[in-house]
Design a protein around this motif. Structure first.
Motif, PDB file in Angstrom:
ATOM      1  N   GLY A  50      -5.943  34.190  -0.086  1.00  0.00           N
ATOM      2  CA  GLY A  50      -5.876  35.649  -0.185  1.00  0.00           C
ATOM      3  C   GLY A  50      -5.788  36.128  -1.615  1.00  0.00           C
ATOM      4  N   ASP A  51      -4.745  36.880  -1.921  1.00  0.00           N
ATOM      5  CA  ASP A  51      -4.522  37.384  -3.276  1.00  0.00           C
ATOM      6  C   ASP A  51      -3.698  36.419  -4.130  1.00  0.00           C
ATOM      7  OD1 ASP A  51      -5.968  39.764  -3.093  1.00  0.00           O
ATOM      8  OD2 ASP A  51      -4.254  40.937  -2.422  1.00  0.00           O
ATOM      9  N   GLY A  52      -3.462  35.219  -3.630  1.00  0.00           N
ATOM     10  CA  GLY A  52      -2.801  34.187  -4.426  1.00  0.00           C
ATOM     11  C   GLY A  52      -1.292  34.220  -4.457  1.00  0.00           C
ATOM     12  N   HIS A  53      -0.663  34.927  -3.532  1.00  0.00           N
ATOM     13  CA  HIS A  53       0.795  35.040  -3.561  1.00  0.00           C
ATOM     14  C   HIS A  53       1.485  33.673  -3.497  1.00  0.00           C
ATOM     15  CE1 HIS A  53      -0.435  39.115  -2.358  1.00  0.00           C
ATOM     16  NE2 HIS A  53       0.632  39.489  -3.038  1.00  0.00           N
ATOM     17  N   ARG A  73     -10.933  37.769  -3.340  1.00  0.00           N
ATOM     18  CA  ARG A  73     -10.123  38.987  -3.366  1.00  0.00           C
ATOM     19  C   ARG A  73      -9.686  39.202  -4.813  1.00  0.00           C
ATOM     20  NH1 ARG A  73      -8.734  36.802   1.782  1.00  0.00           N
ATOM     21  NH2 ARG A  73      -9.312  38.250   3.449  1.00  0.00           N
ATOM     22  N   ASN A  74      -8.457  39.619  -5.007  1.00  0.00           N
ATOM     23  CA  ASN A  74      -7.948  39.889  -6.352  1.00  0.00           C
ATOM     24  C   ASN A  74      -7.272  38.665  -6.958  1.00  0.00           C
ATOM     25  OD1 ASN A  74      -8.744  42.641  -6.283  1.00  0.00           O
ATOM     26  ND2 ASN A  74      -7.005  43.044  -4.937  1.00  0.00           N
ATOM     27  N   PHE A  75      -7.896  37.510  -6.795  1.00  0.00           N
ATOM     28  CA  PHE A  75      -7.330  36.271  -7.306  1.00  0.00           C
ATOM     29  C   PHE A  75      -8.473  35.301  -7.570  1.00  0.00           C
ATOM     30  CE2 PHE A  75      -5.373  32.042  -6.488  1.00  0.00           C
ATOM     31  CZ  PHE A  75      -4.414  32.077  -7.487  1.00  0.00           C
ATOM     32  N   THR A  76      -8.392  34.581  -8.671  1.00  0.00           N
ATOM     33  CA  THR A  76      -9.442  33.637  -9.036  1.00  0.00           C
ATOM     34  C   THR A  76      -9.353  32.386  -8.171  1.00  0.00           C
ATOM     35  OG1 THR A  76      -9.405  34.430 -11.309  1.00  0.00           O
ATOM     36  CG2 THR A  76     -10.453  32.302 -10.917  1.00  0.00           C
TER      37      THR A  76
END
Length: 194
Positions: A50-53, A73-76
């Motif tokens: 996902g967003d790397g959480h 998403r908003n993560f590489t």
């Protein structure tokens, strides 16, 4: 008469739409709690990041994390691909994720197929994942988890990664646990609380 029983029954159904691709980000506190009771392999594959959480928290804790997902998403990402279509065998890392619940059983089975002996699969799942004939027949009866760590406090999973909206709505009413499988483990499942 049916109106009396409606509020008393439990249901997984909601009037709200599910997140696209079942994206519910996990509060990184879930990693902090897990690491108080488990010592994962230094190399971890977060396969639905996902967003790397979870990836970011694992990296903060010193782990080497390979992050992939079906969409960017908003993560590489290290790799963009559907986890269920990977074909690697005997990979020498642990796999850890909060899978899309609709495909959670398939994610567990795929992860166990991919990892080498002695490695582990960590899945952040609802406690209700323990229920169901299909899951029992195809998963639990053949591949019992080694340990299930039940959270003693609620952990948030935010639709589309929007934790502020989740907090404003009162937090989480869902009970979660870390389900931990070890490749080729055949013993009894132990339940602990974290």
């Amino acid at each position: 008469m049916s109106k009396i029983f409606t509020p008393l029954g439990a249901s997984n159904h909601t009037k709200k739409e599910r997140a696209e691709l079942d994206f519910y980000a996990t509060d990184p506190i879930a990693i902090d709690k897990l690491l108080t009771v488990e010592d994962p392999c230094p190399h971890i594959w977060e396969c639905a990041c996902g967003d790397g959480h979870l990836s970011k928290r694992l990296e903060e804790k010193g782990y080497h994390v390979f992050s992939s997902d079906i969409v960017q998403r908003n993560f590489t990402l290290n790799f963009k691909k559907d986890f269920l279509k990977f074909c690697f065998k005997d990979i020498h890392c642990d796999i850890l994720t909060n899978p899309p619940y609709k495909y959670a059983k398939e994610f567990v089975l795929k992860a166990l197929e991919l990892i080498a002996d002695g490695h582990k699969v960590y899945m952040f799942l609802k406690l209700t994942f323990l229920e169901g004939k299909s899951r029992y027949k195809e998963l639990f009866s053949q591949y019992p988890p080694k340990t299930i760590y039940v959270f003693s406090e609620r952990v948030m999973c935010a639709k589309n990664g929007n934790f502020e909206e989740m907090k404003a709505g009162g937090g989480s009413a869902v009970a979660y646990a870390w389900f931990v499988w070890e490749k080729n483990y055949k013993g009894d499942t132990v339940i602990k609380w974290i």
